[in-house]
Write a protein that holds these residues in place. Structure first.
Motif, PDB file in Angstrom:
ATOM      1  N   ALA A   1       0.834  -1.214   0.000  1.00 64.22           N
ATOM      2  CA  ALA A   1       0.000   0.000   0.000  1.00 64.22           C
ATOM      3  C   ALA A   1       0.863   1.256   0.000  1.00 64.22           C
ATOM      4  CB  ALA A   1      -0.942  -0.006   1.197  1.00 64.22           C
ATOM      5  N   LEU A   2       1.947   1.263   0.771  1.00 66.94           N
ATOM      6  CA  LEU A   2       2.846   2.416   0.764  1.00 66.94           C
ATOM      7  C   LEU A   2       3.460   2.619  -0.612  1.00 66.94           C
ATOM      8  CD1 LEU A   2       2.493   2.413   3.869  1.00 66.94           C
ATOM      9  CD2 LEU A   2       4.960   2.813   4.048  1.00 66.94           C
ATOM     10  N   ASN A   3       3.839   1.523  -1.230  1.00 67.74           N
ATOM     11  CA  ASN A   3       4.463   1.623  -2.546  1.00 67.74           C
ATOM     12  C   ASN A   3       3.492   2.198  -3.583  1.00 67.74           C
ATOM     13  OD1 ASN A   3       6.737   1.198  -4.295  1.00 67.74           O
ATOM     14  ND2 ASN A   3       5.635  -0.521  -5.184  1.00 67.74           N
ATOM     15  N   ILE A   4       2.261   1.688  -3.595  1.00 68.45           N
ATOM     16  CA  ILE A   4       1.260   2.194  -4.539  1.00 68.45           C
ATOM     17  C   ILE A   4       0.980   3.670  -4.285  1.00 68.45           C
ATOM     18  CG2 ILE A   4      -1.191   2.087  -5.150  1.00 68.45           C
ATOM     19  CD1 ILE A   4      -1.047  -0.922  -4.862  1.00 68.45           C
ATOM     20  N   ALA A   5       0.793   4.024  -3.023  1.00 62.87           N
ATOM     21  CA  ALA A   5       0.492   5.419  -2.688  1.00 62.87           C
ATOM     22  C   ALA A   5       1.613   6.344  -3.124  1.00 62.87           C
ATOM     23  CB  ALA A   5       0.240   5.557  -1.186  1.00 62.87           C
ATOM     24  N   SER A   6       2.849   5.891  -2.989  1.00 60.86           N
ATOM     25  CA  SER A   6       3.986   6.713  -3.374  1.00 60.86           C
ATOM     26  C   SER A   6       4.082   6.848  -4.887  1.00 60.86           C
ATOM     27  CB  SER A   6       5.277   6.105  -2.815  1.00 60.86           C
ATOM     28  OG  SER A   6       6.391   6.910  -3.129  1.00 60.86           O
ATOM     29  N   VAL A   7       3.958   5.728  -5.596  1.00 60.38           N
ATOM     30  CA  VAL A   7       4.059   5.747  -7.059  1.00 60.38           C
ATOM     31  C   VAL A   7       2.952   6.598  -7.675  1.00 60.38           C
ATOM     32  CG1 VAL A   7       3.884   4.310  -9.131  1.00 60.38           C
ATOM     33  CG2 VAL A   7       5.261   3.536  -7.200  1.00 60.38           C
ATOM     34  N   TRP A   8       1.742   6.504  -7.108  1.00 59.09           N
ATOM     35  CA  TRP A   8       0.590   7.230  -7.657  1.00 59.09           C
ATOM     36  C   TRP A   8       0.388   8.592  -7.000  1.00 59.09           C
ATOM     37  CZ3 TRP A   8      -3.602   2.780  -7.991  1.00 59.09           C
ATOM     38  CH2 TRP A   8      -3.230   1.900  -9.017  1.00 59.09           C
ATOM     39  N   GLU A   9       1.253   8.958  -6.055  1.00 59.50           N
ATOM     40  CA  GLU A   9       1.161  10.241  -5.359  1.00 59.50           C
ATOM     41  C   GLU A   9      -0.235  10.460  -4.781  1.00 59.50           C
ATOM     42  OE1 GLU A   9       2.568  12.824  -8.548  1.00 59.50           O
ATOM     43  OE2 GLU A   9       4.505  12.958  -7.547  1.00 59.50           O
ATOM     44  N   LEU A  10      -0.663   9.508  -3.976  1.00 62.93           N
ATOM     45  CA  LEU A  10      -2.004   9.552  -3.397  1.00 62.93           C
ATOM     46  C   LEU A  10      -1.982  10.249  -2.041  1.00 62.93           C
ATOM     47  CD1 LEU A  10      -3.132   5.890  -4.192  1.00 62.93           C
ATOM     48  CD2 LEU A  10      -3.671   7.969  -5.472  1.00 62.93           C
TER      49      LEU A  10
ATOM     50  N   PRO B   1       1.492  10.906  -0.313  1.00 61.18           N
ATOM     51  CA  PRO B   1       1.325  10.156   0.942  1.00 61.18           C
ATOM     52  C   PRO B   1       2.320  10.614   1.993  1.00 61.18           C
ATOM     53  CG  PRO B   1       2.587   8.860  -0.625  1.00 61.18           C
ATOM     54  CD  PRO B   1       2.230  10.144  -1.333  1.00 61.18           C
ATOM     55  N   VAL B   2       1.906  10.495   3.242  1.00 65.07           N
ATOM     56  CA  VAL B   2       2.775  10.823   4.373  1.00 65.07           C
ATOM     57  C   VAL B   2       2.602   9.732   5.428  1.00 65.07           C
ATOM     58  CG1 VAL B   2       3.267  12.464   6.236  1.00 65.07           C
ATOM     59  CG2 VAL B   2       2.664  13.310   3.951  1.00 65.07           C
ATOM     60  N   LEU B   3       3.700   9.296   5.983  1.00 63.07           N
ATOM     61  CA  LEU B   3       3.691   8.288   7.047  1.00 63.07           C
ATOM     62  C   LEU B   3       4.035   8.959   8.368  1.00 63.07           C
ATOM     63  CD1 LEU B   3       3.697   5.255   7.972  1.00 63.07           C
ATOM     64  CD2 LEU B   3       6.141   5.260   7.483  1.00 63.07           C
ATOM     65  N   ILE B   4       3.201   8.731   9.379  1.00 60.27           N
ATOM     66  CA  ILE B   4       3.486   9.265  10.718  1.00 60.27           C
ATOM     67  C   ILE B   4       3.541   8.115  11.713  1.00 60.27           C
ATOM     68  CG2 ILE B   4       2.787  10.821  12.555  1.00 60.27           C
ATOM     69  CD1 ILE B   4       1.256  12.472  10.585  1.00 60.27           C
TER      70      ILE B   4
ATOM     71  N   ASP C   1      11.165   5.255   9.493  1.00 57.31           N
ATOM     72  CA  ASP C   1      12.234   5.109   8.499  1.00 57.31           C
ATOM     73  C   ASP C   1      11.827   4.227   7.327  1.00 57.31           C
ATOM     74  OD1 ASP C   1      13.824   6.688  10.092  1.00 57.31           O
ATOM     75  OD2 ASP C   1      14.846   5.008  11.060  1.00 57.31           O
ATOM     76  N   ARG C   2      10.797   3.430   7.526  1.00 56.08           N
ATOM     77  CA  ARG C   2      10.354   2.558   6.427  1.00 56.08           C
ATOM     78  C   ARG C   2       9.834   3.363   5.237  1.00 56.08           C
ATOM     79  NH1 ARG C   2       7.699  -2.841   9.326  1.00 56.08           N
ATOM     80  NH2 ARG C   2       9.739  -3.647   9.967  1.00 56.08           N
ATOM     81  N   ALA C   3       9.441   4.590   5.495  1.00 48.67           N
ATOM     82  CA  ALA C   3       8.954   5.439   4.399  1.00 48.67           C
ATOM     83  C   ALA C   3      10.061   5.769   3.407  1.00 48.67           C
ATOM     84  CB  ALA C   3       8.372   6.731   4.975  1.00 48.67           C
ATOM     85  N   LYS C   4      11.311   5.791   3.874  1.00 46.43           N
ATOM     86  CA  LYS C   4      12.421   6.181   2.998  1.00 46.43           C
ATOM     87  C   LYS C   4      12.519   5.259   1.786  1.00 46.43           C
ATOM     88  CE  LYS C   4      15.191   8.040   6.820  1.00 46.43           C
ATOM     89  NZ  LYS C   4      16.430   7.868   7.631  1.00 46.43           N
ATOM     90  N   GLY C   5      12.268   3.978   2.009  1.00 46.74           N
ATOM     91  CA  GLY C   5      12.361   3.019   0.918  1.00 46.74           C
ATOM     92  C   GLY C   5      11.334   3.240  -0.171  1.00 46.74           C
ATOM     93  N   TYR C   6      10.298   4.011   0.145  1.00 46.77           N
ATOM     94  CA  TYR C   6       9.244   4.278  -0.829  1.00 46.77           C
ATOM     95  C   TYR C   6       9.249   5.735  -1.286  1.00 46.77           C
ATOM     96  CZ  TYR C   6       7.919  -0.234   0.949  1.00 46.77           C
ATOM     97  OH  TYR C   6       7.960  -1.553   1.321  1.00 46.77           O
TER      98      TYR C   6
END
Length: 661
Positions: free
Chosen positions: A163-172, A237-240, A200-205
């Motif tokens: 889900a993080l990957n899709i949100a990042s690729v599609w700029e959701l 997307p933003v991860l908190i 930190d897991r957000a960095k990978g995406y």
């Protein structure tokens, strides 16, 4: 007590007080629930005591019509959206005035009225559902965000990363919320992950992330408010990661013996409610008298609404209602075909149906691997990007589970979604959201799943164990799904159009061997065909042959080679709903029946159909019901082995044996 440091910034006294009320109310509800549990009046409870500031701060920072996807200890999400307590109590007690007609417990529900989408016990899919909701907002150019909750344990699930990957690729514009309370049930974080911070897991995406003190209501509210407004203007997307702690067990029966006492003592000093209460008193926003008055008012509301629910009658089981609610209501609209036809292949008919449906439904999208410029592995969507654009014809990363979930979210937010499995075999990695989310959502809380999953399937092409399966039995077993399996171009186009119109989840099987080998005159114009209507292709008095997919063409070949056999040949076309009337009427006429399926025998549709024939037509039978299917192995690669596996070579002899019985 060690106090948290608060910075009110430019917040008014009214806002400060409203945040306190939103913290206090769920805490008092929970304290009531804990008493009722000890009294045996409530069966189960997942406590959020100690981490209410996250729910309150986020909901307070969101707009009322922005979706939030909470979990089972986010009571403050529901109370902050001002859901009447009596409705929540009814939900927890399984009363009709709840949200699920007694079919779900606790917070496993959603409500469009309050823009809340509840979790399922398989936590991961809700992350992808948030992607789909946000995608709908983005395509409509609405400046809205979607907030979705998970725990630190849930970040280990594959769906989280997909889900993080899709949100990042599609700029959701999805706000991914991690409530890191230190334990997944009883497993501490050092046994769950090795990174220092989950943020930190957000960095990978390639994703922005923040770490916020989840017990500090003002930090949560002000920082999320700023982040949310930025996301609305600049969709992303933003991860908190919110650092917090739950002061009760995973659920009330679990207890907290696994937690060191010094850790409990430390977090008790950081209680989000008590610290904030002291702060408001210090700055003169809250007096002892005001606090006492608020508590008395909430207590009266809680006790009053609880008593209201005690007077509500118990749910009375009604079989008709239960069966009817498994599917969303749909009134089939027949669109008859025009007179002009063209002789086209099955694959062309599917493509034509999809294209004409895209022209009719502005809110229709399709998602899948390589389906855009490349046109899909089988070129079904070739040319679609030029006509409809990449916003609607969407290439996806290789992550079937999150894509199915995103299709579900897109439906929740008013869209129609098609998801193409590149091969039907790959559905296994998207199985959970199909059978546990799409299939059950209308029964659970009256929400439709307007999703079609396309399934290129079947053997005969020497593609081996992972590209040749026909796995319809996985889905005919699951109530809530509709299953379509056409054998001819005319049927494929009309049934595809109906599948897209139907607001229920449809698993649409497309046999790869038939894609380019079967031609038929097909109307050029748009038309529909009803589900649950089998096709009688041949008529005869000796035997009934019941089949679907490639089996139809095998049966036709055998009958053409044996003109002396006079058979009813029935192409089921849809497996759920199933046209048993046509089958039973044929069996009553011919008195013998043989069922042919490409899948292996055990547990297949032929087994259930055979049982139904035995139960409903036993006195008409002159011979046992005969089933013919593939052997009980995986499907092999080498041509000789595949031919041995498939039932085509055994069907002719089985048919003759039945006639001679």
């Amino acid at each position: 007590m060690k106090q948290l440091h608060y910075d009110r910034k430019n917040l008014s006294d009214q806002v400060l007080l409203e945040l306190y009320k939103r913290l206090l109310k769920p805490r008092m509800v929970e304290e009531k629930m804990l008493i009722l549990i000890r009294q045996g009046k409530v069966s189960k409870w997942f406590s959020g005591i100690g981490q209410e500031a996250i729910s309150v701060g986020i909901v307070s920072a969101l707009q009322p019509d922005e979706y939030v996807l909470p979990m089972h200890r986010n009571l403050a999400v529901f109370t902050s959206r001002d859901i009447p307590l009596h409705r929540l109590f009814s939900q927890w007690q399984g009363k009709a005035n709840g949200f699920t007609k007694g079919r779900e417990r606790s917070f496993h529900f959603g409500t469009q009225e309050y823009h809340i989408v509840g979790m399922i016990s398989h936590l991961g899919p809700q992350m992808g559902v948030a992607d789909g909701i946000a995608l709908a907002h983005k395509l409509r150019q609405e400046k809205k965000i979607t907030a979705v909750f998970t725990g630190e344990g849930g970040t280990s699930e594959g769906d989280f990363h997909e889900a993080l990957n899709i949100a990042s690729v599609w700029e959701l514009p999805v706000l991914f919320v991690i409530e890191n309370n230190g334990y997944g049930l009883s497993t501490p974080t050092n046994e769950q992950y090795r990174c220092e911070h989950l943020a930190d897991r957000a960095k990978g995406y390639g994703m922005e992330s923040h770490i916020i003190d989840g017990n500090n209501i003002l930090d949560v509210y002000t920082q999320v408010q700023a982040i949310a407004q930025s996301m609305r203007e600049n969709p992303r997307p933003v991860l908190i990661e919110f650092l917090t702690f739950r002061m009760r067990g995973h659920e009330e029966a679990s207890g907290t013996k696994y937690v060191p006492q010094e850790l409990m003592d430390m977090w008790e000093k950081k209680d989000p409610l008590e610290n904030y209460r002291l702060y408001l008193k210090q700055i003169g926003v809250l007096s002892e008298a005001m606090d006492q008055q608020l508590r008395e008012e909430f207590k009266k509301e809680i006790d009053k609404d609880w008593q209201v629910v005690q007077q509500e009658p118990e749910i009375v089981a009604d079989l008709t209602t239960e069966l009817a609610d498994m599917y969303a209501p749909y009134q089939y609209e027949e669109v008859k075909p025009g007179g002009e036809v063209a002789n086209i292949r099955l694959i062309d008919a599917i493509s034509q149906g999809l294209m004409q449906s895209f022209e009719r439904h502005d809110n229709l999208i399709i998602m899948g691997q390589d389906i855009a410029e490349y046109g899909g592995a089988f070129k079904v969507t070739d040319g679609f990007v030029d006509k409809f654009g990449k916003a609607r014809i969407r290439n996806t990363p290789i992550c079937e589970s999150a894509v199915v979930s995103a299709a579900m979210g897109y439906s929740i937010n008013g869209g129609k979604a098609i998801m193409e499995m590149q091969f039907g075999d790959f559905v296994s990695t998207g199985f959970n959201p199909i059978v546990n989310y799409l299939a059950k959502i209308h029964y659970r809380w009256n929400e439709k799943a307007d999703v079609v999953v396309r399934m290129p399937c079947g053997g005969g092409t020497q593609a081996g164990p992972f590209h040749s399966q026909t796995n319809e039995a996985w889905f005919t077993k699951t109530p809530g799904l509709k299953v379509v399996y056409p054998a001819f171009p005319f049927d494929a186009k009309g049934l595809m159009n109906t599948a897209i119109n139907d607001p229920n989840p449809v698993i649409f099987f497309e046999h790869k061997l038939l894609y380019r080998s079967i031609y038929q005159d097909v109307p050029k114009d748009y038309y529909t065909l009803a589900f649950g209507k089998a096709s009688l292709l041949r008529e005869g008095e000796q035997v009934s042959i019941v089949t679907f997919g490639a089996g139809v063409h095998w049966a036709l070949e055998i009958l053409d080679a044996n003109p002396q056999i006079k058979a009813d040949l029935i192409d089921l076309r849809t497996l759920q709903p199933l046209d048993t009337e046509t089958v039973f009427n044929s069996v009553k006429k011919t008195n013998k029946v043989i069922i042919l399926q490409e899948d292996s025998m055990f547990g297949g549709i032929a087994s259930d159909l055979s049982a139904m024939i035995m139960e409903n037509c036993f006195e008409y039978l002159d011979a046992p019901v005969k089933r013919v299917a593939s052997i009980e192995t995986a499907i092999p690669f080498v041509k000789a082995l595949e031919e041995q596996y498939l039932p085509k070579g055994r069907f002719e002899q089985a048919l003759k044996d039945l006639l001679a019985y």
